[in-house]
Design an enzyme around this catalytic site. Structure first.
Site, PDB file in Angstrom:
ATOM      1  N   GLY A 114      -1.069   7.968  -5.720  1.00  0.00           N
ATOM      2  CA  GLY A 114      -0.650   6.575  -5.517  1.00  0.00           C
ATOM      3  C   GLY A 114       0.256   6.371  -4.313  1.00  0.00           C
ATOM      4  N   ASP A 121     -16.378  -0.951   0.125  1.00  0.00           N
ATOM      5  CA  ASP A 121     -15.041  -1.356  -0.338  1.00  0.00           C
ATOM      6  C   ASP A 121     -14.078  -1.564   0.825  1.00  0.00           C
ATOM      7  OD1 ASP A 121     -15.639   1.544  -0.430  1.00  0.00           O
ATOM      8  OD2 ASP A 121     -13.480   1.741  -0.682  1.00  0.00           O
ATOM      9  N   ASN A 122     -14.501  -1.187   2.022  1.00  0.00           N
ATOM     10  CA  ASN A 122     -13.659  -1.405   3.197  1.00  0.00           C
ATOM     11  C   ASN A 122     -14.240  -2.491   4.090  1.00  0.00           C
ATOM     12  OD1 ASN A 122     -11.858   0.561   2.376  1.00  0.00           O
ATOM     13  ND2 ASN A 122     -12.877   2.193   3.523  1.00  0.00           N
ATOM     14  N   ARG A 142     -13.540  -7.952  -1.125  1.00  0.00           N
ATOM     15  CA  ARG A 142     -14.371  -6.997  -0.402  1.00  0.00           C
ATOM     16  C   ARG A 142     -15.814  -7.114  -0.886  1.00  0.00           C
ATOM     17  NH1 ARG A 142     -10.336  -2.451   0.190  1.00  0.00           N
ATOM     18  NH2 ARG A 142      -8.389  -3.369  -0.518  1.00  0.00           N
ATOM     19  N   LYS A 169       0.865  -1.188   0.000  1.00  0.00           N
ATOM     20  CA  LYS A 169       0.000   0.000   0.000  1.00  0.00           C
ATOM     21  C   LYS A 169       0.900   1.236   0.000  1.00  0.00           C
ATOM     22  CE  LYS A 169      -3.901   1.891   2.669  1.00  0.00           C
ATOM     23  NZ  LYS A 169      -4.907   1.524   3.677  1.00  0.00           N
TER      24      LYS A 169
END
Ligand code: AMP
Ligand code: MG
Length: 495
Positions: free
Chosen positions: A130, A256-257, A187, A117
């Site tokens: 990013g 999405d989490n 997810r 990440k």
């Protein structure tokens, strides 16, 4: 003479996501980091993954952890996913600043994702750079470890490597890459992306993959996709109950989490509550309190409804029957959640099996904690002393002590129905009520020092949180909530 040296690969990869799920990723490479420096390595986790910690610390290991080199056997991809963010659907989110390196079978045979990440922009980056900053990546590390030590299912950090680059946020900040380990990165939003994608076979392939990985028993069910959904509903009911029992506020429960595995993921604006209040919100972007402490079970339920919608075509029973079946399972969330939460609350209070009056006792206690602004963690930890004849530690947390006394009389009555002795009950309570949680001011202090180059406070905090139930002399400064001078606490996504 030729000398051949057998170099053991850092990890033994076996990449089922890339094999099974074409259409849900883009092969990609990390952006180069100019001057990588390892900040923290999770040696315990490295060992669990069958990796050699010394090899990971060496320059070749650090190069892999920061994305400058691709480990033997890795196949880096940016994963695609969609998501409901604060209730609104975004069809294309995906790993904008992250890469799945691949999967490793750990020493217990469990399949674990290795994921970077902050490793540079991907085709999903939209307008983002990013990148990630040292502070938020160390925050993810320390909160993940705290959750793990509390016995709560969670993704964990293997390492944080500073990139040597400065990145632009409100100020220029040192950049970092986090290596995250997860049961998977599937997810709810992955299913939403697949369902929205126009290829009817994609959701089925995704569900088949998720079943093998997380709910293998579902294949024996009459309707394996419904059994899979039930598995996710149960895992999330259990997870969110565990959050609530320690005062954890995730802060950004977008679909999405939320994982399919039932692990906690994405420690952006999360924080632990001090004084008990269901309306507690820390996140600076959660203006309407959608993700407030007390809303978390409801939000999990809402997110699971979004998952159900993607699965309906797989139930293979016609639309109406599919909706009815999914609704039945979905509606079981509430009872499951209350079951897990009630068991947990009774354990916190030293009570045994469910008994008449315990629900009311718990509700009245929470109302009392709220009315008198009592610190959630301090109260439960102090309560075991009351059983051993020392009421002061719990009682002194209340302004109106008589209200606590009246509650305690009822509590004792229920306690007396047990055959366990006071010592045993008190010890069992101390086993589930932590002394040490990541207090907001301690976390901020550790991250600020680390951003300035001093990792001492961060390491000490990690050491404290590694044994949350074991009270140790000399660690008193880690027990109390932030002093008023710390001010109202605000957290940020750190993006
Ligand atoms: P999060 O709030 O971390 O769950 O991220 C939500 C979405 O924004 C995901 O698709 C992330 O990949 C993306 N994202 C967050 N920060 C960045 C960034 N700095 N650059 C690119 N994408 C990002
Ligand atoms: Mg996220």
């Amino acid at each position: 003479m030729l000398v051949s040296v057998a170099v053991r690969p850092l990890f033994e990869f076996d990449n089922s996501f890339v094999r099974d799920l074409r259409g849900l990723y883009e092969p990609w490479r990390a952006a180069p980091a100019p001057a990588p420096r390892l900040l923290v390595l999770n040696e315990e986790l490295a060992t669990e993954l069958g990796a050699d910690a010394d090899a990971l610390r060496a320059p070749d290991g650090v190069a892999v952890l920061v994305g400058n080199a691709t480990a033997y056997g890795a196949s880096p991809v940016a994963q695609a996913y969609a998501g409901h963010q604060f209730g609104r659907f975004s069809p294309r989110l995906g790993d904008g600043r992250a890469l799945l390196l691949g999967e490793v079978l750990d020493v217990l045979g469990r399949r674990r994702d290795l994921h970077l990440k902050g490793s540079g922009p991907t085709p999903f980056a939209r307008t983002g750079d990013g990148k990630a900053a040292v502070g938020p990546m160390l925050r993810e590390y320390v909160i993940g470890e705290a959750m793990h030590s509390l016995g709560i299912r969670t993704t964990r950090a293997l390492a944080v490597v500073a990139t040597g680059e400065q990145i632009a946020r409100d100020a220029m900040l040192p950049g970092a890459v986090l290596t995250r380990v997860a049961a998977s990165h599937l997810r709810v939003g992955t299913f939403e992306y697949a369902a929205d994608h126009g290829d009817p076979t994609l959701v089925r392939r995704l569900a088949d993959h998720a079943i093998v990985r997380h709910y293998p028993h579902a294949v024996e069910a009459e309707n394996q996709y419904l059994a899979f959904f039930e598995g996710v509903v149960d895992a999330q009911a259990s997870l969110v109950a565990r959050w609530m029992l320690v005062g954890f506020i995730h802060g950004v429960m977008n679909t999405d989490n939320m994982t399919i595995s039932g692990e906690t993921i994405d420690f952006g604006p999360c924080a632990f509550m001090d004084a008990f209040d269901s309306a507690t919100v820390f996140s600076s972007i959660d203006h309407r309190g959608r993700y407030a402490y007390g809303n978390q079970p409801q939000i999990a339920h809402w997110n699971l409804a979004r998952l159900a919608e993607t699965l309906l075509p797989l139930f293979d029973v016609g639309t109406e029957a599919a909706i009815a079946a999914a609704t039945d399972v979905l509606e079981s969330f509430t009872a499951r959640y209350h079951g897990y939460w009630g068991d947990g609350m009774r354990a916190k209070l030293g009570l045994g099996d469910a008994q008449r009056g315990d629900g009311e006792l718990i509700d009245d206690l929470l109302a009392l904690l709220h009315a008198q602004k009592v610190d959630f963690t301090l109260f439960f930890r102090a309560l075991s002393s009351s059983i051993l004849g020392e009421a002061a530690p719990a009682r002194s947390l209340f302004v109106e002590r008589s209200a606590f006394d009246a509650w305690a009389v009822r509590w004792r009555e229920l306690l007396s129905c047990q055959t366990r002795g006071p010592q045993t009950i008190a010890a069992a309570m101390d086993h589930v009520n932590p002394v040490y949680t990541p207090r907001n001011h301690r976390v901020e202090e550790a991250l600020a020092a680390a951003t300035d180059g001093d990792l001492g406070p961060f390491r000490r905090l990690l050491g404290v949180l590694a044994e949350p139930f074991n009270e140790r002399l000399g660690l008193e400064p880690y027990v109390a909530p932030a002093p008023p001078s710390f001010g109202p606490y605000r957290t940020f996504c750190g993006t």
